[in-house]
Design an enzyme around this catalytic site. Sequence first.
Site, PDB file in Angstrom:
ATOM      1  N   GLU A 179     -21.687  -3.769  16.332  1.00 18.39           N
ATOM      2  CA  GLU A 179     -21.008  -2.665  15.393  1.00 18.39           C
ATOM      3  C   GLU A 179     -22.202  -1.780  14.718  1.00 18.39           C
ATOM      4  O   GLU A 179     -21.836  -1.429  13.674  1.00 18.39           O
ATOM      5  CB  GLU A 179     -20.259  -3.185  14.582  1.00 18.39           C
ATOM      6  CG  GLU A 179     -18.982  -4.193  15.045  1.00 18.39           C
ATOM      7  CD  GLU A 179     -17.954  -3.600  15.959  1.00 18.39           C
ATOM      8  OE1 GLU A 179     -17.981  -2.317  16.088  1.00 18.39           O
ATOM      9  OE2 GLU A 179     -17.146  -4.143  16.708  1.00 18.39           O
TER      10      GLU A 179
ATOM     11  N   CYS B 106      -7.979   3.664  30.519  1.00 18.39           N
ATOM     12  CA  CYS B 106      -7.052   4.599  29.874  1.00 18.39           C
ATOM     13  C   CYS B 106      -5.489   3.843  29.746  1.00 18.39           C
ATOM     14  O   CYS B 106      -5.057   3.677  30.935  1.00 18.39           O
ATOM     15  CB  CYS B 106      -6.924   6.038  30.489  1.00 18.39           C
ATOM     16  SG  CYS B 106      -5.982   7.111  29.700  1.00 18.39           S
TER      17      CYS B 106
END
Length: 190
Positions: free
Chosen positions: A96, A152
């Site tokens: 992160e 997607c």
Amino acid sequence: MVFNEDIFKRVTETGGSIEVVCGSMFSGKTEELMRRLNRARIAKLSVQIFKPKTDIRYDENAIVSHNSQSFPCVSIDNSASILLLYNDEHVVAIDEAQFFDADLPEVCNTLANKGVRVIIAGLDMDFKGRPFGPMPALMAIAESVTKLHAVCVRCGNPALNSYRLIPGEEKILLGETETYEPRCRSCYNS
């Protein structure tokens, strides 16, 4: 500390390096980071893992992938803490990375210049499709950059964007599938 000359020689002969794993949410960045850490451990290299204290989604003291694999880590407030807490490991991993401050590239360079293999995972773009935090600078100084794509959810094509489902303008909003979904360029812009 036990000094293993063979491992030290192997790492210092090749020098340090910076590797960046980036992509959208749900692209497998943390899984890839963990895969590389597993391989380093198989090679009998010592590993130290860091993440920002702000990432409390799964566990404060572990990096956790979306498929629930985990590794213990040290949660820190800023990138300078990495140098303070570094314990001469051969490999330093940072998850992160987009949530860290602008000093992270210099911290990573310092470690790599000492012969450390630095592996970084993070979002390359925020929910608006803009470069995120120190990630562009990290990609610029890295020996290797791996860009991963999610699928997607609208059309099934490779997704490079993290589409925010919840209204708001704050740049940092922790969340999962209830907050974000991966979208390709076309579906993101439609």
